[in-house]
Design a protein around this motif. Structure first.
Motif, PDB file in Angstrom:
ATOM      1  N   GLY A   1       0.812  -1.216   0.000  1.00 51.96           N
ATOM      2  CA  GLY A   1       0.000   0.000   0.000  1.00 51.96           C
ATOM      3  C   GLY A   1       0.845   1.264   0.000  1.00 51.96           C
ATOM      4  N   MET A   2       1.916   1.269   0.788  1.00 50.82           N
ATOM      5  CA  MET A   2       2.812   2.423   0.823  1.00 50.82           C
ATOM      6  C   MET A   2       3.459   2.660  -0.535  1.00 50.82           C
ATOM      7  SD  MET A   2       4.590   1.578   4.499  1.00 50.82           S
ATOM      8  CE  MET A   2       6.145   2.201   3.886  1.00 50.82           C
ATOM      9  N   ALA A   3       3.953   1.568  -1.154  1.00 47.67           N
ATOM     10  CA  ALA A   3       4.626   1.697  -2.446  1.00 47.67           C
ATOM     11  C   ALA A   3       3.664   2.195  -3.520  1.00 47.67           C
ATOM     12  CB  ALA A   3       5.231   0.349  -2.852  1.00 47.67           C
ATOM     13  N   ALA A   4       2.428   1.675  -3.495  1.00 46.97           N
ATOM     14  CA  ALA A   4       1.438   2.102  -4.484  1.00 46.97           C
ATOM     15  C   ALA A   4       1.096   3.575  -4.313  1.00 46.97           C
ATOM     16  CB  ALA A   4       0.182   1.244  -4.348  1.00 46.97           C
ATOM     17  N   THR A   5       0.954   4.005  -3.067  1.00 48.05           N
ATOM     18  CA  THR A   5       0.636   5.407  -2.797  1.00 48.05           C
ATOM     19  C   THR A   5       1.743   6.333  -3.293  1.00 48.05           C
ATOM     20  OG1 THR A   5      -0.615   4.760  -0.827  1.00 48.05           O
ATOM     21  CG2 THR A   5       0.056   7.063  -0.993  1.00 48.05           C
ATOM     22  N   MET A   6       2.987   5.899  -3.143  1.00 47.15           N
ATOM     23  CA  MET A   6       4.124   6.711  -3.567  1.00 47.15           C
ATOM     24  C   MET A   6       4.397   6.598  -5.065  1.00 47.15           C
ATOM     25  SD  MET A   6       5.222   8.326  -0.912  1.00 47.15           S
ATOM     26  CE  MET A   6       6.811   8.903  -1.498  1.00 47.15           C
ATOM     27  N   GLY A   7       3.706   5.692  -5.746  1.00 50.56           N
ATOM     28  CA  GLY A   7       3.876   5.562  -7.198  1.00 50.56           C
ATOM     29  C   GLY A   7       4.999   4.642  -7.624  1.00 50.56           C
ATOM     30  N   PHE A   8       5.538   3.807  -6.704  1.00 50.70           N
ATOM     31  CA  PHE A   8       6.595   2.853  -7.063  1.00 50.70           C
ATOM     32  C   PHE A   8       5.926   1.548  -7.498  1.00 50.70           C
ATOM     33  CE2 PHE A   8       8.758   5.528  -3.743  1.00 50.70           C
ATOM     34  CZ  PHE A   8       9.524   6.250  -4.654  1.00 50.70           C
TER      35      PHE A   8
END
Length: 691
Positions: free
Chosen positions: A50-57
């Protein structure tokens, strides 16, 4: 949203989650049937995704999603953990760590992980080496039987709004959207659906809540009630045009169908609530493992007497360094004030300065503690490393860690990791024997490597001890003779301890060929250089056939130290107290010259005496002309030496200052400090006087 604002937080938290994943994966490998560990791993992976998706990675989020699919099968008992699965998941973690490191270095966290993804997808399909057809069938069944979101529970106001809208001629639609399994940015796709709908109507209620959907905290499906004038089929077609949308179901509701849906969702919610409250029945979605975890959490809160979490904050390292520098200046001024108060003989000034000294001493302790970090921050990466080394060498090894809570200055922590890696690799490769050799020697087939840390005085000791074959003196001597490190005469007179120290000679190795995990001695010269540069020391104790112990001695802190101030003519120097064994006076008649080296008697032995006035070319003092000379006996490990000085000033706490880049390296000097009278005193490096 300004992503750069959150990048540092993302990196810190990603590293925390990756470390947790590694640790729990190792724990799961030891207890592969413990589903509670799988739950913890799944949650960490889910949060990281979820964190990676939010940051666009996207690459990072996609790989973590594939790991989730495997872990989901395991936690639902549709897949058994096997060696192949562990190896694939560990490779996935390595790839994730590489991506995060790329982000740290300014990259976009991209990597070619197609082979790892293919392996993970094969596991989900049941194509695991040795997997049963039952497992494969279970995997396929789960893929086919994706869970459907339960009906949305409406409150009275929401139901009234929807029912009134139907009466006024508006359309009330129940929309269920399912994203593709390989969707990388769930939150972004859901946002696009919401944006499309809100241009032509009003969303009344969603499942899950809007906040969860925006953060990607949902499975592949979400649903909502929508008021509009648009045609249902037209909206369905427009939503399907959005990328990575799998299916869309749109139901046009009237009064009766709306009432039935609300009743059904309410009944479902009541049933789940009753089952959750029942001590004997658990709802299907609430596993026994979850129940245990919830009970544990409640017990923990009860025991602490409060549900308030620990209040901690992340502090940038540069801020801590700035705080230490400012306090260092304050400490210098404190010493100066103490001297001025003593000279002024003013009682009020003396009392005030004494109070300030007590307060600043407390402040000093707090500042130093802020810089102290548990060695666990270094140790926690070693279990995974040893596990991988053991597999590559076909050995069985238990790594036993004790004292991980022992604290060291952050400056030391930052530098000590690589030397410990070298020492551990050395023990695993050349200390622990192959399984067949251990069994033949009457040992357990599983070797043990102890990694321990503990305080002793003003030092921290880190020991790496194995129960392997030990160091064979003859092998070291033979290799040293071949490489010209020592002569035959020197070799014959060497003790075992001195022979062991040859392992730290530059370029020395007992390996016949250099490999990824090299022979004893490869890299150990670098290990010793690094540890010595930190003001520490490393020693070796070994018994052939029993094992080897590498003992690393390190100072607690490198910023503020206790030192003995000495005088040499008109110049002043500081010697760290941790290196001083004792002080005394020696008469000129007691000095003997042996093979050109001046020696003095000391405790039934003779030790070299070094003239600091000659070493530092002090113009107005020469100890060789004195009938009696004061000495400081210093030590480095088991070796002793005496420094001839002019006079003692006294013990004091000093702030270590770097000499800077403009001065050349000065032999025997590790830094400088500013004294209370404003003079600069060089800090003597005792290690430099041992050859």
């Amino acid at each position: 949203m300004d992503m750069n604002q959150y990048l540092s937080m993302f990196i810190d938290e990603s590293n925390d989650h990756l470390q947790s994943l590694n640790e729990n994966m190792l724990q799961l490998e030891s207890s592969p049937d413990d589903l509670s560990i799988v739950q913890v791993i799944f949650r960490s992976a889910h949060t990281l995704k979820g964190m990676a998706a939010t940051m666009g990675f996207e690459d990072l989020a996609s790989l973590t999603h594939q790991m989730e699919n495997v872990l989901d099968l395991v936690r639902n008992e549709k897949l058994k953990m096997q060696d192949f699965i562990f190896d694939t998941l560990f490779k996935s973690l390595d790839a994730l760590e590489s991506m995060v490191q790329d982000i740290v270095q300014g990259g976009e966290g991209k990597a070619d992980v197609s082979s790892i993804v293919a392996s993970l997808q094969a596991i989900v399909r049941g194509e695991v080496p040795g997997a049963s057809t039952e497992t494969a069938a279970a995997s396929s069944k789960q893929a086919a039987d994706s869970p459907v979101n339960p009906g949305i529970e409406l409150d009275e106001f929401q139901y009234s709004v929807l029912d009134q809208s139907i009466s006024e001629g508006h359309k009330v639609l129940y929309i269920q959207v399912k994203l593709r399994e390989d969707c990388q940015l769930k939150a972004a796709r859901a946002y696009m659906v919401f944006e499309l709908l809100e241009r032509s109507g009003e969303i009344v209620k969603t499942y899950p809540d809007v906040q969860d959907i925006e953060q990607g905290e949902f499975d592949q499906m979400f649903s909502l009630y929508f008021i509009t004038q648009r045609d249902a089929a037209e909206l369905e077609a427009q939503i399907l045009n959005i990328s990575e949308i799998d299916t869309v179901n749109v139901a046009d509701l009237d009064h009766e169908s709306l009432h039935q849906m609300v009743q059904q969702s309410t009944a479902t919610a009541e049933t789940v609530q009753k089952e959750a409250e029942s001590p004997s029945v658990q709802p299907a979605a609430f596993s026994e493992t979850d129940a245990k975890e919830t009970a544990s959490s409640k017990t923990a809160l009860k025991n602490t007497g409060s549900g308030t979490p620990s209040r901690t904050i992340r502090v940038d390292i540069e801020r801590l360094d700035t705080l230490m520098n400012l306090f260092s200046e304050l400490l210098i001024d404190r010493v100066r004030l103490e001297q001025l108060a003593e000279d002024a003989k003013n009682q009020e000034l003396t009392d005030t300065v004494e109070h300030m000294s007590r307060v600043s001493s407390d402040l000093q302790n707090i500042v130093l503690k802020l810089r102290m970090v548990p060695v666990d921050t270094v140790f926690n990466r070693f279990p995974r490393m040893v596990r991988d080394l053991a597999k590559s060498l076909d050995k069985k090894i238990d790594l036993i860690i004790t004292g991980a809570e022992t604290e060291l200055d952050r400056t030391v922590i930052d530098e000590i990791g690589d030397p410990l890696v070298h020492l551990l690799r050395n023990s695993v490769d050349h200390g622990i024997e192959p399984v067949e050799d251990r069994v033949a020697a009457g040992k357990s087939d599983t070797g043990k490597v102890h990694l321990r840390a503990f305080h002793s005085g003003n030092h921290v000791f880190i020991e790496i001890e194995d129960d392997g074959r030990g160091i064979i003196r003859e092998n070291i001597i033979q290799s040293a003779l071949q490489k010209g490190v020592v002569t035959e005469e020197q070799a014959a007179s060497m003790s075992d301890e001195e022979a062991h120290q040859l392992l730290f000679a530059p370029g020395f190795s007992t390996a016949e060929k250099i490999s990824d995990v090299s022979g004893r001695g490869v890299g150990l010269d670098v290990v010793k250089s690094k540890i010595v540069s930190l003001g520490g020391n490393v020693t070796i104790h070994s018994t052939p056939g029993k094992g080897t112990n590498f003992s690393v001695q390190l100072p607690l802190t490198l910023s503020i130290i206790a030192a003995m101030l000495i005088k040499m003519g008109s110049e002043k120097y500081a010697i760290p107290l941790t290196s001083i064994m004792e002080t005394g006076i020696i008469k000129k008649s007691q000095i003997r010259t042996v093979h050109g080296i001046r020696m003095i008697p000391f405790r039934e032995a003779h030790i070299p005496i070094i003239s600091l006035s000659r070493v530092f070319d002090v113009p107005d003092f020469d100890d060789l002309t004195e009938e009696e000379t004061e000495i400081v006996v210093i030590r480095k490990g088991d070796r002793l030496a005496a420094l001839a000085i002019d006079d003692f000033i006294g013990q004091n706490e000093i702030v270590i200052k770097n000499l800077g880049k403009y001065l050349p390296v000065i032999q025997g000097v590790s830094g400088a400090t500013i004294l209370g009278d404003g003079q600069v005193a060089l800090i003597i490096d005792p290690n430099a006087f041992f050859k």
